[in-house]
Design a protein around this motif. Structure first.
Motif, PDB file in Angstrom:
ATOM      1  N   ASP A   8       0.823  -1.217   0.000  1.00  0.00           N
ATOM      2  CA  ASP A   8       0.000   0.000   0.000  1.00  0.00           C
ATOM      3  C   ASP A   8       0.859   1.270   0.000  1.00  0.00           C
ATOM      4  O   ASP A   8       0.436   2.317   0.465  1.00  0.00           O
ATOM      5  N   GLY A  46      -1.661  -2.506  -3.582  1.00  0.00           N
ATOM      6  CA  GLY A  46      -2.606  -2.718  -2.484  1.00  0.00           C
ATOM      7  C   GLY A  46      -2.596  -4.178  -2.090  1.00  0.00           C
ATOM      8  O   GLY A  46      -1.540  -4.795  -2.015  1.00  0.00           O
ATOM      9  N   GLY A  47      -3.760  -4.750  -1.837  1.00  0.00           N
ATOM     10  CA  GLY A  47      -3.839  -6.164  -1.472  1.00  0.00           C
ATOM     11  C   GLY A  47      -3.909  -6.349   0.024  1.00  0.00           C
ATOM     12  O   GLY A  47      -4.356  -5.477   0.755  1.00  0.00           O
ATOM     13  N   GLU A  53      -7.535  -6.158   3.884  1.00  0.00           N
ATOM     14  CA  GLU A  53      -7.583  -5.866   2.451  1.00  0.00           C
ATOM     15  C   GLU A  53      -7.470  -4.354   2.246  1.00  0.00           C
ATOM     16  O   GLU A  53      -8.287  -3.597   2.760  1.00  0.00           O
ATOM     17  N   LYS A  55      -7.489  -1.329  -0.467  1.00  0.00           N
ATOM     18  CA  LYS A  55      -7.851  -0.932  -1.823  1.00  0.00           C
ATOM     19  C   LYS A  55      -7.235   0.440  -2.072  1.00  0.00           C
ATOM     20  O   LYS A  55      -7.428   1.362  -1.275  1.00  0.00           O
ATOM     21  N   MET A  56      -6.485   0.582  -3.143  1.00  0.00           N
ATOM     22  CA  MET A  56      -5.813   1.841  -3.437  1.00  0.00           C
ATOM     23  C   MET A  56      -6.820   2.839  -4.018  1.00  0.00           C
ATOM     24  O   MET A  56      -7.492   2.539  -4.997  1.00  0.00           O
ATOM     25  N   THR A  57      -6.912   4.010  -3.386  1.00  0.00           N
ATOM     26  CA  THR A  57      -7.869   5.018  -3.830  1.00  0.00           C
ATOM     27  C   THR A  57      -7.199   6.180  -4.559  1.00  0.00           C
ATOM     28  O   THR A  57      -7.883   6.977  -5.181  1.00  0.00           O
ATOM     29  N   LYS A  59      -4.385   7.591  -7.470  1.00  0.00           N
ATOM     30  CA  LYS A  59      -3.832   7.113  -8.733  1.00  0.00           C
ATOM     31  C   LYS A  59      -2.740   8.071  -9.194  1.00  0.00           C
ATOM     32  O   LYS A  59      -2.638   9.200  -8.706  1.00  0.00           O
ATOM     33  N   GLN A  86      -0.403   4.718   1.908  1.00  0.00           N
ATOM     34  CA  GLN A  86      -1.607   5.436   1.480  1.00  0.00           C
ATOM     35  C   GLN A  86      -2.315   6.081   2.676  1.00  0.00           C
ATOM     36  O   GLN A  86      -2.877   7.173   2.557  1.00  0.00           O
TER      37      GLN A  86
END
Length: 94
Positions: A8, A46-47, A53, A55-57, A59, A86
Motif C-alpha cells: 500500500d 494494495g492487497g 484488504e 484498496k488503493m484510492t 492514482k 496510502q
C-alpha cells in the motif's frame, strides 16, 4: 530508473515550496517548510497488508496532501521523492 512501490505504498513528488510569504518576505531555503502538497508518481498494488484488504484510492497524477513528516525521502536521478503509505495521505486536491 523507475520506482515501483510495493503493497500500500505510494511514491509522491513534492511541489515547490513557496519562496515568499503572503506579506512579501523572501524565505531562505533553510526557513522553508516541507511542502505538504505533492503529485502521485507511482502507486503500489494494495492487497493484503497486516491481515486487512487495502484498496488503493489514489492514482498516478493525483495532487494530494500528505502528513507533514510522513514517509521516507529519497533522491533518484537528481529528483527528490517520498515513499509513504496510502494512510499517510490526508486528502486529494481537486
Amino acid at each position: 530508473m523507475n520506482i515501483k512501490p510495493l503493497a500500500d505504498n505510494v511514491v509522491i513528488k513534492a511541489t515547490e515550496a513557496e519562496e515568499t510569504t503572503k506579506s512579501g518576505i523572501v524565505l531562505t531555503s533553510a526557513a522553508k517548510e516541507k511542502p505538504q502538497v505533492a503529485v502521485v508518481v507511482a502507486v503500489g498494488p494494495g492487497g493484503m497488508v497486516d491481515g486487512k484488504e487495502i484498496k488503493m484510492t489514489v492514482k498516478v497524477g493525483d495532487k494530494v496532501i500528505a502528513a507533514k513528516y510522513a514517509g521516507t525521502d529519497i533522491k533518484l536521478d537528481g529528483e527528490e521523492y517520498s515513499i509513504l503509505r496510502q494512510s499517510d495521505i490526508l486528502a486529494i486536491v481537486e
